[in-house]
Every structure is written in C-alpha cells, then in structure tokens.
Design a protein around this motif. Structure first.
Motif, PDB file in Angstrom:
ATOM      1  N   ALA A 166       0.826  -1.222   0.000  1.00  0.00           N
ATOM      2  CA  ALA A 166       0.000   0.000   0.000  1.00  0.00           C
ATOM      3  C   ALA A 166       0.853   1.261   0.000  1.00  0.00           C
ATOM      4  O   ALA A 166       0.340   2.352  -0.258  1.00  0.00           O
ATOM      5  CB  ALA A 166      -0.914   0.007   1.224  1.00  0.00           C
ATOM      6  N   ASN A 167       2.141   1.116   0.266  1.00  0.00           N
ATOM      7  CA  ASN A 167       3.015   2.269   0.476  1.00  0.00           C
ATOM      8  C   ASN A 167       3.018   3.243  -0.690  1.00  0.00           C
ATOM      9  O   ASN A 167       2.597   4.391  -0.563  1.00  0.00           O
ATOM     10  CB  ASN A 167       4.444   1.776   0.767  1.00  0.00           C
ATOM     11  CG  ASN A 167       5.455   2.902   0.808  1.00  0.00           C
ATOM     12  OD1 ASN A 167       5.264   3.879   1.492  1.00  0.00           O
ATOM     13  ND2 ASN A 167       6.524   2.755   0.048  1.00  0.00           N
ATOM     14  N   SER A 168       3.489   2.800  -1.850  1.00  0.00           N
ATOM     15  CA  SER A 168       3.680   3.708  -2.980  1.00  0.00           C
ATOM     16  C   SER A 168       2.368   4.249  -3.514  1.00  0.00           C
ATOM     17  O   SER A 168       2.225   5.447  -3.773  1.00  0.00           O
ATOM     18  CB  SER A 168       4.462   2.996  -4.090  1.00  0.00           C
ATOM     19  OG  SER A 168       5.725   2.584  -3.629  1.00  0.00           O
ATOM     20  N   GLY A 169       1.379   3.365  -3.705  1.00  0.00           N
ATOM     21  CA  GLY A 169       0.108   3.795  -4.271  1.00  0.00           C
ATOM     22  C   GLY A 169      -0.596   4.826  -3.401  1.00  0.00           C
ATOM     23  O   GLY A 169      -1.048   5.872  -3.897  1.00  0.00           O
ATOM     24  N   VAL A 170      -0.686   4.555  -2.107  1.00  0.00           N
ATOM     25  CA  VAL A 170      -1.362   5.486  -1.196  1.00  0.00           C
ATOM     26  C   VAL A 170      -0.575   6.791  -1.094  1.00  0.00           C
ATOM     27  O   VAL A 170      -1.150   7.883  -1.043  1.00  0.00           O
ATOM     28  CB  VAL A 170      -1.541   4.847   0.194  1.00  0.00           C
ATOM     29  CG1 VAL A 170      -2.131   5.854   1.180  1.00  0.00           C
ATOM     30  CG2 VAL A 170      -2.444   3.623   0.106  1.00  0.00           C
ATOM     31  N   ALA A 171       0.762   6.682  -1.073  1.00  0.00           N
ATOM     32  CA  ALA A 171       1.594   7.886  -0.953  1.00  0.00           C
ATOM     33  C   ALA A 171       1.427   8.806  -2.152  1.00  0.00           C
ATOM     34  O   ALA A 171       1.293  10.025  -2.006  1.00  0.00           O
ATOM     35  CB  ALA A 171       3.060   7.492  -0.791  1.00  0.00           C
ATOM     36  N   VAL A 172       1.424   8.235  -3.361  1.00  0.00           N
ATOM     37  CA  VAL A 172       1.278   9.050  -4.567  1.00  0.00           C
ATOM     38  C   VAL A 172      -0.132   9.628  -4.652  1.00  0.00           C
ATOM     39  O   VAL A 172      -0.323  10.788  -5.028  1.00  0.00           O
ATOM     40  CB  VAL A 172       1.593   8.208  -5.826  1.00  0.00           C
ATOM     41  CG1 VAL A 172       1.331   9.022  -7.086  1.00  0.00           C
ATOM     42  CG2 VAL A 172       3.049   7.757  -5.795  1.00  0.00           C
ATOM     43  N   PHE A 173      -1.143   8.835  -4.286  1.00  0.00           N
ATOM     44  CA  PHE A 173      -2.524   9.324  -4.278  1.00  0.00           C
ATOM     45  C   PHE A 173      -2.661  10.493  -3.297  1.00  0.00           C
ATOM     46  O   PHE A 173      -3.283  11.508  -3.612  1.00  0.00           O
ATOM     47  CB  PHE A 173      -3.474   8.187  -3.886  1.00  0.00           C
ATOM     48  CG  PHE A 173      -4.925   8.566  -3.920  1.00  0.00           C
ATOM     49  CD1 PHE A 173      -5.664   8.431  -5.089  1.00  0.00           C
ATOM     50  CD2 PHE A 173      -5.563   9.050  -2.788  1.00  0.00           C
ATOM     51  CE1 PHE A 173      -7.005   8.783  -5.130  1.00  0.00           C
ATOM     52  CE2 PHE A 173      -6.904   9.408  -2.814  1.00  0.00           C
ATOM     53  CZ  PHE A 173      -7.636   9.266  -3.990  1.00  0.00           C
ATOM     54  N   ALA A 174      -2.074  10.333  -2.098  1.00  0.00           N
ATOM     55  CA  ALA A 174      -2.144  11.394  -1.095  1.00  0.00           C
ATOM     56  C   ALA A 174      -1.414  12.646  -1.562  1.00  0.00           C
ATOM     57  O   ALA A 174      -1.834  13.775  -1.260  1.00  0.00           O
ATOM     58  CB  ALA A 174      -1.558  10.904   0.226  1.00  0.00           C
ATOM     59  N   ALA A 175      -0.308  12.463  -2.321  1.00  0.00           N
ATOM     60  CA  ALA A 175       0.415  13.626  -2.859  1.00  0.00           C
ATOM     61  C   ALA A 175      -0.466  14.400  -3.831  1.00  0.00           C
ATOM     62  O   ALA A 175      -0.502  15.634  -3.819  1.00  0.00           O
ATOM     63  CB  ALA A 175       1.701  13.170  -3.544  1.00  0.00           C
ATOM     64  N   GLY A 176      -1.193  13.676  -4.697  1.00  0.00           N
ATOM     65  CA  GLY A 176      -2.119  14.332  -5.612  1.00  0.00           C
ATOM     66  C   GLY A 176      -3.251  15.017  -4.877  1.00  0.00           C
ATOM     67  O   GLY A 176      -3.662  16.131  -5.236  1.00  0.00           O
ATOM     68  N   LEU A 177      -3.756  14.355  -3.826  1.00  0.00           N
ATOM     69  CA  LEU A 177      -4.820  14.930  -3.003  1.00  0.00           C
ATOM     70  C   LEU A 177      -4.342  16.207  -2.318  1.00  0.00           C
ATOM     71  O   LEU A 177      -5.065  17.214  -2.257  1.00  0.00           O
ATOM     72  CB  LEU A 177      -5.276  13.901  -1.976  1.00  0.00           C
ATOM     73  CG  LEU A 177      -6.406  14.300  -1.021  1.00  0.00           C
ATOM     74  CD1 LEU A 177      -7.643  14.713  -1.805  1.00  0.00           C
ATOM     75  CD2 LEU A 177      -6.726  13.142  -0.086  1.00  0.00           C
TER      76      LEU A 177
END
Length: 317
Positions: free
Chosen positions: A209-220
């Motif tokens: 979940a690390n990379s996907g959630v981190a990149v999504f949160a960066a966009g958010l």
C-alpha cells in the motif's frame, strides 16, 4: 526506456491525477490526506523499508567497497547540502529544510530502483547489489538524519508537531517506525541473521500500500493548493536529476569503479525524489507545496533526463 515510461512512470502520473481529481471533486479532503500519510508513515513505509533491506545479505553489502563508500559519502553529503541550501539560500526554517533534503536529497530507489535498472542491465547480482546499497543509505542513514533535523527544527521553534517532544531530537527521531525499522533491518543483515522468508507476506501486504497510497495522497494534497513552478522547484529538480548523478559519475570515475556498476549507481542517483520525503512533509505539514510541486515536476523531467544519463554513462564509463 519506453516500456519503463509506460509501466513505471505513467502510473505515477495517473495515480497522482486520481488523487488530485478526488480532492477537486470533494471526494476526499486535506484531512483525509493526513490520514493516508499517517497510515503510510507509521505502517506501510516502515514495513516496505524493512522487507526490502532484510533481503540483502552481509556478503552483498561488503562485496564492493567502492560502491558502498561512494554511495554513502555522496548521497549523505548531497543530502546535507540540500538541507543547507534550502535553509541558507531560500531562507526556510530548519524543519522545512529537513523535509526539503528528504525530498531533493534522496532518490526513490525503493519504488523505482528495480523497475528502472532491471530492464536495462538485467536481473542479476550486480543490479541487486546497487539497489540494496543505495536503499540502505537512503532509508537507514538519510531518513534518520532528516527526522532528527526535523525534530531539532521543531524543538528549536518551540513546536511539538505530531507529538514530537522537546528533548534529544535524535532519540525522538529513532522512536518513529520509519527510522528504527530500516536500522533494525541493517543490524540483522550485518549480524548475518536471516529473516524467515515465510514471514515476508505479513509485511508485504501492508507494504504494497506504500507507494500507491503515498502518490494518491500527494495528488490529493496538491489539489488543495496551487501548483508552483518557481526558481526553488527548478533548483530542487536540477539538484536531484542533474547534480546528484553528475557527482556520483565523477567520483566513480575518479576511483575507477566497475563500469556497469557505475552506470547503475548513476542512474539510481538520477531517479526522481523519494516519496518518503513527501509523506513526512505532509504528515508534519512542512514544505508541502514546494515539495509536492518538486515531485511532480521532477517525475515529468525524469522522462528526459533518464535517457540522457544512460547515454552519458555508457559513453564515459
């Protein structure tokens, strides 16, 4: 490079765009981004760092002393240079400078290391060696230093962000899972203790979940602020994508490194900024706008600079 761009770089843009769109449409809020970042920083990222490091072995770490020493000295040296330049030149606080160093002074080796190097240089011991050593330097040395500087800056300003207590900033930093997990993994490797592979799934499930959630949160996070392309973002991007690989190349040539390992080390140093810096910055609300803009612009420019460094290193190594 085309398969790499499609398989590894494009998904970053897509997931970041999804986070950005979700924020603009009100599906998620900035408060949700903080929750996502807390999940990643407290559980997913430490698990990912631990699993990636314990897969190395003691023989691998000391197989090439030049690679180990050059990676350590150059990456940590440039990490500190990034910190000082942000603090002295761009007049940010020490806490913001620490997050800037975690972003600009560290390549995203854990996420893109094998994805970029293996298609070009093959899946072999040398590729694993380069990724393992650079990962250990970034995750077990740079992150603890950055967290200590962040805590020191927060304490010096009289702030206690996210529960950070006034006291020894190094000890406070080491209490964070993102610091002690990779250090524990390095200790196990140096002691020759093999982590049972049967236990890997217990860590890998949350680590995925690390990379996907981190990149999504960066966009958010980016959706709640205006994207900026100013001289500091350009400086950070040039520092990460041009200066870091250039210094690694020059030092590697001076000390006559193995040509293939030198090429891989330089390309590893030319990777975009580490997502861990974005996660930490968002969690502590430090350097968020500039850091996220730097990440987005650097990923875009990596499409141009990666082929450039592949060509240069093959020409001179």
């Amino acid at each position: 490079m085309f398969p790499i761009l499609i398989k590894d770089i494009l998904p970053i843009f897509v997931i970041m765009a999804l986070g950005y769109a979700a924020g603009k449409r009100g599906v998620f809020t900035a408060a949700n981004a903080q929750i996502f970042n807390k999940l990643v920083l407290t559980y997913a990222l430490p698990a990912a760092l631990f699993v990636s490091i314990v897969k190395a072995d003691r023989t691998m770490l000391f197989d090439d002393g030049k690679l180990l020493i050059i990676s350590l000295v150059v990456l940590v040296g440039l990490f500190l240079l990034s910190y000082l330049s942000t603090y002295k030149i761009f007049k940010h606080t020490k806490s913001e400078a620490a997050v800037s160093a975690l972003i600009t002074g560290s390549p995203t080796i854990g996420f893109l290391g094998f994805a970029v190097l293996e298609p070009i240089y093959g899946s072999n011991a040398s590729t694993g060696l380069v990724v393992a050593i650079v990962s250990i330097v970034v995750n077990a040395v740079s992150i603890p230093i950055g967290m200590a500087l962040l805590n020191a800056g927060s304490s010096g300003a009289g702030k206690a962000q996210d529960g950070a207590k006034k006291g020894n900033p190094v000890l406070e930093a080491l209490k964070a899972p993102v610091c002690w997990a990779p250090i524990l993994a390095v200790i196990l490797v140096l002691c020759g203790i093999k982590f049972p592979t049967i236990l890997d799934p217990n860590f890998e499930l949350i680590a995925k979940a690390n990379s996907g959630v981190a990149v999504f949160a960066a966009g958010l996070t980016l959706s709640g602020m205006k994207f900026q392309l100013d001289k500091e973002v350009i400086y950070n991007t040039c520092f990460k994508l041009l200066l870091m690989p250039a210094v690694l190349l020059v030092i590697g040539l001076i000390f006559k490194m193995d040509p293939t390992k030198l090429q891989m080390m330089v390309l590893a140093g030319a990777l975009p900024p580490a997502f861990s810096g974005i996660i930490i910055g968002s969690r502590y609300q430090q350097y968020v706008r500039t850091g996220t803009s730097t990440l987005a612009f650097s990923i875009f420019m990596f499409v141009i600079t990666a082929p450039l460094w592949i060509w240069i290193t093959r020409l001179v190594a």
